[in-house]
Scaffold this motif. Sequence first.
Motif, mmCIF file in Angstrom:
data_model
loop_
_atom_site.group_PDB
_atom_site.id
_atom_site.type_symbol
_atom_site.label_atom_id
_atom_site.label_comp_id
_atom_site.label_asym_id
_atom_site.label_seq_id
_atom_site.Cartn_x
_atom_site.Cartn_y
_atom_site.Cartn_z
ATOM 1 N N ALA A 168 -72.841 -16.525 -87.225
ATOM 2 C CA ALA A 168 -71.667 -16.975 -86.457
ATOM 3 C C ALA A 168 -71.635 -16.304 -85.075
ATOM 4 O O ALA A 168 -71.283 -16.945 -84.080
ATOM 5 C CB ALA A 168 -70.391 -16.658 -87.238
ATOM 6 N N GLU A 169 -72.032 -15.057 -85.027
ATOM 7 C CA GLU A 169 -72.060 -14.366 -83.736
ATOM 8 C C GLU A 169 -73.126 -14.996 -82.827
ATOM 9 O O GLU A 169 -72.889 -15.225 -81.634
ATOM 10 C CB GLU A 169 -72.343 -12.867 -83.967
ATOM 11 N N ALA A 170 -74.283 -15.311 -83.417
ATOM 12 C CA ALA A 170 -75.359 -15.954 -82.637
ATOM 13 C C ALA A 170 -74.898 -17.338 -82.147
ATOM 14 O O ALA A 170 -75.256 -17.768 -81.041
ATOM 15 C CB ALA A 170 -76.613 -16.081 -83.489
ATOM 16 N N PHE A 171 -74.101 -18.012 -82.950
ATOM 17 C CA PHE A 171 -73.530 -19.315 -82.548
ATOM 18 C C PHE A 171 -72.645 -19.116 -81.304
ATOM 19 O O PHE A 171 -72.706 -19.896 -80.357
ATOM 20 C CB PHE A 171 -72.722 -19.884 -83.722
ATOM 21 N N GLY A 172 -71.868 -18.043 -81.315
ATOM 22 C CA GLY A 172 -71.026 -17.730 -80.157
ATOM 23 C C GLY A 172 -71.845 -17.516 -78.896
ATOM 24 O O GLY A 172 -71.495 -18.009 -77.813
ATOM 25 N N VAL A 173 -72.988 -16.830 -79.045
ATOM 26 C CA VAL A 173 -73.876 -16.597 -77.885
ATOM 27 C C VAL A 173 -74.379 -17.945 -77.355
ATOM 28 O O VAL A 173 -74.384 -18.198 -76.137
ATOM 29 C CB VAL A 173 -75.066 -15.675 -78.281
ATOM 30 N N LYS A 174 -74.768 -18.838 -78.285
ATOM 31 C CA LYS A 174 -75.283 -20.159 -77.876
ATOM 32 C C LYS A 174 -74.201 -20.972 -77.163
ATOM 33 O O LYS A 174 -74.481 -21.705 -76.216
ATOM 34 C CB LYS A 174 -75.785 -20.941 -79.099
ATOM 35 N N ILE A 175 -72.956 -20.856 -77.613
ATOM 36 C CA ILE A 175 -71.851 -21.585 -76.973
ATOM 37 C C ILE A 175 -71.709 -21.096 -75.529
ATOM 38 O O ILE A 175 -71.593 -21.889 -74.592
ATOM 39 C CB ILE A 175 -70.529 -21.373 -77.744
ATOM 40 N N ARG A 176 -71.714 -19.789 -75.366
ATOM 41 C CA ARG A 176 -71.588 -19.197 -74.027
ATOM 42 C C ARG A 176 -72.725 -19.700 -73.120
ATOM 43 O O ARG A 176 -72.496 -20.087 -71.975
ATOM 44 C CB ARG A 176 -71.629 -17.670 -74.163
ATOM 45 N N GLU A 177 -73.955 -19.724 -73.672
ATOM 46 C CA GLU A 177 -75.106 -20.177 -72.877
ATOM 47 C C GLU A 177 -74.945 -21.649 -72.495
ATOM 48 O O GLU A 177 -75.248 -22.045 -71.370
ATOM 49 C CB GLU A 177 -76.410 -19.982 -73.675
ATOM 50 N N LYS A 178 -74.447 -22.437 -73.436
ATOM 51 C CA LYS A 178 -74.277 -23.869 -73.134
ATOM 52 C C LYS A 178 -73.226 -24.046 -72.038
ATOM 53 O O LYS A 178 -73.436 -24.816 -71.099
ATOM 54 C CB LYS A 178 -73.868 -24.636 -74.398
ATOM 55 N N LEU A 179 -72.126 -23.335 -72.148
ATOM 56 C CA LEU A 179 -71.073 -23.441 -71.129
ATOM 57 C C LEU A 179 -71.607 -22.987 -69.771
ATOM 58 O O LEU A 179 -71.334 -23.613 -68.737
ATOM 59 C CB LEU A 179 -69.855 -22.603 -71.528
#
Length: 266
Positions: A146-157
Amino acid sequence: MEIQSVKMAFFSPTGTSKAIIQAVAQGINHDKVELIDLTRPDIRKQALKTTENELLIVAVPVYAGRVPGLLMGWLQSLEANNTPCVCIAVYGNREYDDALLELKESLEKQGCKPVAGAAYIGEHSFSAEDTPIAVARPDENDLKHAEAFGVKIREKLDSLASVGEIPGLEVPGNRPYKAMGGKISTDFIEVSDACTQCGICEDLCPVNAIDYANDIMVDQDLCIRCCACIKGCPEGARSMKASQVKDVAKWLCDNCKAPKEPVNFL
Ligand SMILES: Cc1cc2nc3c(=O)[nH]c(=O)nc-3n(C[C@H](O)[C@H](O)[C@H](O)COP(=O)(O)O)c2cc1C
């Protein structure tokens, strides 16, 4: 894309959806985060307005393959003005069916622009010592995921110049959404002599179904079978008695043993 603040809205009677959304937020790592705890009835009455400079993350447990019905009022009162959003469904190792699609489409209807979606596994609300179902999920690996998912969201934004650039998001699910089915009896809770009438269960109940004068009484019409009072009792005084809910718990225990894995959609 510049995000000025992150709003995290969650409904989480037994805490697993909250654990997941917190891990996602850790990965997004924004210094301005607001928690909106929809488990509390008073918070569900407050309509939320969001702008295109905010990120809205919503996490809900899956109930009968759907978004819990009692959240519909809050969702429909949301006024989102082109707000990027993340949709998260947390389920008890059976299936999430149409819940993630329903959450995504409900948020879109209110003006959100879905950036990402995910399904995570949480210990089943009906799990008990004699009917264990996905015990102790989310575990360490789930939370790391879930934390890695958060990192990916930030990168996408970060990779997008504006809300207008957010591409359409596909998540699994069918329309019409899964029918709710017959309502199973809410007469399933047994209270032992260990109850001290401390009142903790009253505060944990998301629908005020527990009598303030007598913790043993549960209003059957209000109860949503979330099991917050059973799992949150410090004395272990509340448990499931022989009932339709217990039969479901036994079926789930026998038929949903193989641990499922989280999935992300970005
Ligand atoms: C009434 C009810 C219906 C549920 N239906 C499903 C379901 O369809 N599929 C599933 O895998 N889990 C189902 N669950 C389990 C929850 O989705 C799961 O335990 C979740 O982690 C609970 O979230 P919380 O800890 O945030 O309350 C259901 C739980 C309840 C109380």
